[in-house]
Write a protein that holds these residues in place. Structure first.
Motif, PDB file in Angstrom:
ATOM      1  N   LEU A 132      21.015  65.097  -7.888  1.00  0.00           N
ATOM      2  CA  LEU A 132      21.121  64.174  -6.727  1.00  0.00           C
ATOM      3  C   LEU A 132      19.839  63.006  -6.715  1.00  0.00           C
ATOM      4  N   VAL A 133      18.855  63.390  -7.416  1.00  0.00           N
ATOM      5  CA  VAL A 133      17.843  62.412  -7.369  1.00  0.00           C
ATOM      6  C   VAL A 133      17.997  61.680  -8.484  1.00  0.00           C
ATOM      7  N   ALA A 134      18.687  62.024  -9.603  1.00  0.00           N
ATOM      8  CA  ALA A 134      18.973  61.016 -10.720  1.00  0.00           C
ATOM      9  C   ALA A 134      19.909  60.085 -10.292  1.00  0.00           C
ATOM     10  N   ILE A 135      20.952  60.612  -9.592  1.00  0.00           N
ATOM     11  CA  ILE A 135      22.002  59.677  -9.099  1.00  0.00           C
ATOM     12  C   ILE A 135      21.287  58.703  -8.264  1.00  0.00           C
ATOM     13  N   GLY A 136      20.673  59.090  -7.313  1.00  0.00           N
ATOM     14  CA  GLY A 136      20.049  57.879  -6.306  1.00  0.00           C
ATOM     15  C   GLY A 136      19.091  57.036  -7.036  1.00  0.00           C
ATOM     16  N   MET A 137      18.404  57.424  -8.122  1.00  0.00           N
ATOM     17  CA  MET A 137      17.299  56.545  -8.678  1.00  0.00           C
ATOM     18  C   MET A 137      18.260  55.629  -9.628  1.00  0.00           C
ATOM     19  N   LEU A 138      19.471  56.288 -10.061  1.00  0.00           N
ATOM     20  CA  LEU A 138      20.348  55.216 -10.876  1.00  0.00           C
ATOM     21  C   LEU A 138      20.891  54.232  -9.804  1.00  0.00           C
ATOM     22  N   ARG A 140      19.648  53.059  -7.167  1.00  0.00           N
ATOM     23  CA  ARG A 140      18.615  51.977  -6.857  1.00  0.00           C
ATOM     24  C   ARG A 140      18.212  51.106  -7.855  1.00  0.00           C
ATOM     25  N   SER A 141      18.368  51.588  -8.995  1.00  0.00           N
ATOM     26  CA  SER A 141      17.975  50.668 -10.313  1.00  0.00           C
ATOM     27  C   SER A 141      19.192  49.498 -10.304  1.00  0.00           C
ATOM     28  N   HIS A 142      20.406  50.074 -10.169  1.00  0.00           N
ATOM     29  CA  HIS A 142      21.546  49.166 -10.076  1.00  0.00           C
ATOM     30  C   HIS A 142      21.440  47.988  -9.169  1.00  0.00           C
ATOM     31  N   TRP A 149      19.676  39.599 -10.399  1.00  0.00           N
ATOM     32  CA  TRP A 149      20.769  38.315 -11.018  1.00  0.00           C
ATOM     33  C   TRP A 149      20.987  37.495  -9.911  1.00  0.00           C
ATOM     34  N   ALA A 150      21.165  38.006  -8.564  1.00  0.00           N
ATOM     35  CA  ALA A 150      21.673  37.115  -7.470  1.00  0.00           C
ATOM     36  C   ALA A 150      20.436  36.237  -7.233  1.00  0.00           C
TER      37      ALA A 150
END
Length: 367
Positions: A132-138, A140-142, A149-150
């Motif tokens: 879950l931590v890896a998913i959250g950090m991914l 956040r990075s996205h 970009w915006a």
């Protein structure tokens, strides 16, 4: 609508995990009473709903000891770590995940010993948290990447808008300075004629007073005009403005610079000075763009009268085979459109089916 749905989904996941851990704990006979598990589970899920976004670190620190000694809150803790990874820096997330892993390993080791159950429990909890931590950090990075970009797109649009505004402002200032030269000459003539009328011997007193008023008003208007336009002038710009008759000299300068320019010019007879200056600026900008974006390409310049009272200015050149060598912002063409519109004319430009870039302007001009 999206945010309540996310909160409801995460709360449901926390409840499902909490029930799973509680059932396993009760089934193995080492869990707390069901009532106490239910109370701690409700407290954990409530804290998750209330503080997941605003205070995820404090929520996680509060859930760590609660999730170690009770089974039901263990479902809310991974969601809390997921929220920390989503809203806080990576170092904070890793530190909290490591704190929970070490705490679980120490407490479970003292309670269970180095048994198979110990290793399975610790491994499952750590893997769940890490996932879950890896998913959250991914995520956040996205989000940060999309935000960058915006921001870049916003800065590019803002920069283009500023360049366009600067081009319009510069063109308006140039036109204002040219109008000063024209109006100053006309007002000066008006003042001279009014002064001559004022001193005529055969003029009546009423005519002399009227002429004096006109002369003084012309003098005041001239001073006001010079004061206003003087703020727009910069040193070195108080020089004669170019006219339509200067176009051949402009073309000759381009030829000396190595450009192949073919000029078809009907002459400047009867063309007002303001229209002539606008035509000169159009040719000047078009030659500059041709040299910049299609170096070495032949350029055709045509200036002619039309049946409709007006002046046609056309400039064409073949497009560069490999694209523009120097990127442009379009500020020059924006300034030309502003100038042409201010004199009541029309401007068209763009590539043609024959592979050329063609610029055509119509300027109103009395026959």
């Amino acid at each position: 609508m999206r945010r309540p749905l996310v909160e409801l989904t995460l709360a449901a996941v926390a409840v499902a995990l909490g029930v799973f851990f509680a059932v396993n704990s009760v089934g193995e006979g080492d869990g707390a009473p069901v009532q106490l598990e239910a109370v701690t589970g409700v407290l954990a899920v409530s804290g998750l709903v209330l503080f997941r976004r605003g205070r995820p670190v404090a929520l996680t620190l509060g859930l760590i000891p609660l999730a170690i000694y009770f089974a039901a809150p263990m479902g809310a803790l991974p969601i809390a770590l997921f929220s920390v990874a989503l809203h806080r820096r990576g170092q904070v997330t890793v530190a909290l995940a490591a704190l929970h892993a070490v705490s679980v390993a120490v407490v479970y080791g003292l309670a269970l010993g180095l048994t198979r159950v110990f290793y399975e429990s610790v491994t499952f909890i750590v893997l769940l948290n890490v996932s879950l931590v890896a998913i959250g950090m991914l995520i956040r990075s996205h989000r940060q990447l999309v935000a960058s970009w915006a921001e870049r797109a916003r800065q590019a649009e803002e920069g283009q808008r500023l360049r366009v505004e600067q081009a319009r402002s510069a063109e308006r200032e140039r036109i204002a300075r040219e109008m000063h030269d024209v109006l100053a000459h006309r007002i000066s003539l008006l003042a001279v004629h009014a002064g001559a009328l004022e001193v005529r011997r055969d003029a009546s007193p009423e005519e002399q007073r009227a002429a004096g008023t006109i002369r003084q008003s012309a003098h005041d208007a001239l001073e006001d005009l010079r004061t206003v336009i003087g703020m727009l002038r910069t040193p070195g710009e108080d020089r004669p403005q170019p006219t339509l008759g200067d176009v051949p000299a402009l073309v000759e300068q381009s030829r000396e610079a190595g450009a192949e320019v073919d000029l078809r010019f009907d002459g400047a007879d009867g063309v007002p000075e303001q229209v002539g200056r606008s035509a000169y600026r159009i040719v000047q900008e078009a030659l500059t763009n041709a040299r910049k974006h299609a170096p070495g390409a032949p350029i055709e310049v045509t200036i002619s009268r039309t049946a409709e009272p007006g002046l046609i200015v056309e400039v064409g050149n073949p497009l560069a085979a490999s694209g523009s060598l120097i990127p442009g912002a379009g500020a020059g063409l924006t300034g030309l459109r502003e100038r042409v519109q201010l004199v009541g004319g029309r401007l068209e430009h763009g590539p043609t089916p024959g592979g050329e870039f063609h610029l055509k302007a119509w300027l109103p001009c009395p026959a």
